[in-house]
Structure formats: structure tokens, C-alpha cells
Design a protein around this motif. Structure first.
Motif, PDB file in Angstrom:
ATOM      1  N   ASP A  34     -35.516-103.806-117.147  1.00 50.48           N
ATOM      2  CA  ASP A  34     -34.762-103.065-118.155  1.00 50.48           C
ATOM      3  C   ASP A  34     -33.441-103.764-118.416  1.00 50.48           C
ATOM      4  O   ASP A  34     -32.700-104.089-117.492  1.00 50.48           O
ATOM      5  CB  ASP A  34     -34.487-101.639-117.673  1.00 50.48           C
ATOM      6  CG  ASP A  34     -35.747-100.805-117.619  1.00 50.48           C
ATOM      7  OD1 ASP A  34     -36.588-100.964-118.518  1.00 50.48           O
ATOM      8  OD2 ASP A  34     -35.883 -99.992-116.687  1.00 50.48           O
ATOM      9  N   GLN A  35     -33.138-104.002-119.687  1.00 50.98           N
ATOM     10  CA  GLN A  35     -31.901-104.683-120.061  1.00 50.98           C
ATOM     11  C   GLN A  35     -31.498-104.210-121.448  1.00 50.98           C
ATOM     12  O   GLN A  35     -32.342-103.953-122.303  1.00 50.98           O
ATOM     13  CB  GLN A  35     -32.130-106.195-120.073  1.00 50.98           C
ATOM     14  CG  GLN A  35     -30.917-107.022-120.369  1.00 50.98           C
ATOM     15  CD  GLN A  35     -29.957-107.074-119.198  1.00 50.98           C
ATOM     16  OE1 GLN A  35     -30.368-106.990-118.067  1.00 50.98           O
ATOM     17  NE2 GLN A  35     -28.689-107.210-119.486  1.00 50.98           N
ATOM     18  N   GLU A  36     -30.198-104.122-121.688  1.00 47.90           N
ATOM     19  CA  GLU A  36     -29.703-103.773-123.010  1.00 47.90           C
ATOM     20  C   GLU A  36     -29.513-105.059-123.804  1.00 47.90           C
ATOM     21  O   GLU A  36     -28.706-105.919-123.450  1.00 47.90           O
ATOM     22  CB  GLU A  36     -28.380-103.025-122.903  1.00 47.90           C
ATOM     23  CG  GLU A  36     -27.933-102.443-124.213  1.00 47.90           C
ATOM     24  CD  GLU A  36     -26.778-101.489-124.054  1.00 47.90           C
ATOM     25  OE1 GLU A  36     -25.891-101.521-124.915  1.00 47.90           O
ATOM     26  OE2 GLU A  36     -26.772-100.731-123.074  1.00 47.90           O
ATOM     27  N   LYS A  41     -31.887-100.678-125.509  1.00 49.97           N
ATOM     28  CA  LYS A  41     -32.430-100.844-124.163  1.00 49.97           C
ATOM     29  C   LYS A  41     -33.913-101.167-124.271  1.00 49.97           C
ATOM     30  O   LYS A  41     -34.679-100.435-124.892  1.00 49.97           O
ATOM     31  CB  LYS A  41     -32.218 -99.572-123.357  1.00 49.97           C
ATOM     32  CG  LYS A  41     -32.486 -99.755-121.897  1.00 49.97           C
ATOM     33  CD  LYS A  41     -31.723 -98.748-121.097  1.00 49.97           C
ATOM     34  CE  LYS A  41     -31.893 -99.078-119.647  1.00 49.97           C
ATOM     35  NZ  LYS A  41     -30.670 -99.096-118.931  1.00 49.97           N
ATOM     36  N   SER A  42     -34.311-102.298-123.693  1.00 43.48           N
ATOM     37  CA  SER A  42     -35.709-102.702-123.759  1.00 43.48           C
ATOM     38  C   SER A  42     -36.099-103.408-122.470  1.00 43.48           C
ATOM     39  O   SER A  42     -35.263-103.728-121.636  1.00 43.48           O
ATOM     40  CB  SER A  42     -35.946-103.619-124.959  1.00 43.48           C
ATOM     41  OG  SER A  42     -35.127-104.756-124.865  1.00 43.48           O
ATOM     42  N   LYS A  43     -37.388-103.672-122.324  1.00 51.11           N
ATOM     43  CA  LYS A  43     -37.894-104.372-121.146  1.00 51.11           C
ATOM     44  C   LYS A  43     -38.083-105.840-121.504  1.00 51.11           C
ATOM     45  O   LYS A  43     -38.705-106.156-122.513  1.00 51.11           O
ATOM     46  CB  LYS A  43     -39.211-103.755-120.693  1.00 51.11           C
ATOM     47  CG  LYS A  43     -39.038-102.371-120.128  1.00 51.11           C
ATOM     48  CD  LYS A  43     -40.329-101.887-119.497  1.00 51.11           C
ATOM     49  CE  LYS A  43     -40.132-100.576-118.803  1.00 51.11           C
ATOM     50  NZ  LYS A  43     -39.716-100.727-117.421  1.00 51.11           N
ATOM     51  N   LYS A  49     -34.107-112.276-118.098  1.00 49.33           N
ATOM     52  CA  LYS A  49     -33.216-111.485-117.251  1.00 49.33           C
ATOM     53  C   LYS A  49     -32.278-112.400-116.463  1.00 49.33           C
ATOM     54  O   LYS A  49     -31.076-112.160-116.384  1.00 49.33           O
ATOM     55  CB  LYS A  49     -34.057-110.622-116.305  1.00 49.33           C
ATOM     56  CG  LYS A  49     -33.287-109.914-115.237  1.00 49.33           C
ATOM     57  CD  LYS A  49     -32.700-108.645-115.736  1.00 49.33           C
ATOM     58  CE  LYS A  49     -32.136-107.882-114.545  1.00 49.33           C
ATOM     59  NZ  LYS A  49     -31.295-106.814-114.941  1.00 49.33           N
TER      60      LYS A  49
END
Length: 58
Positions: A34-36, A41-43, A49
Motif C-alpha cells: 500500500d502506497q499513496e 492510495k493504491s497497491k 515501493k
């Protein structure tokens, strides 16, 4: 040490956690983190990452 992003832990995700990464646009990679990104916010995948964490442009 926990292994949340492989094996039994990802079986409940749709398509076993695989899909298209919204950052690098690669297909059929594990999108588990998960990251903005751009205010949404999405995967994203593991390499994106790590690149975001280290301050690299993707």
C-alpha cells in the motif's frame, strides 16, 4: 520474521495478489504494498515501493 507478502498470506487477495502496477505499468506482478501515489492510495509492486522509499524517480 513475518512473511505477509508471499505464500499463504496472499491467497485471499484477488488473483493471488497479482495485477498491473500503477507506477511502472508492468503486468502480472505482485501488487501487495500500500502506497499513496499522486494523492491516491493504491497497491504497488515491490520494486516501485523500494524506489519511492529511497527517493528515486520511477
Amino acid at each position: 520474521m513475518s512473511k505477509a507478502h508471499r505464500g499463504k498470506g496472499i491467497r485471499t487477495n484477488p488473483n493471488h495478489g497479482r495485477g498491473v502496477c500503477p507506477v511502472c505499468k508492468r503486468e502480472q506482478v505482485k501488487t501487495l504494498y500500500d502506497q499513496e501515489v499522486a494523492g491516491v492510495k493504491s497497491k504497488i509492486c515491490k520494486t516501485c515501493k523500494a524506489a519511492i522509499k529511497n527517493g528515486k524517480a520511477v
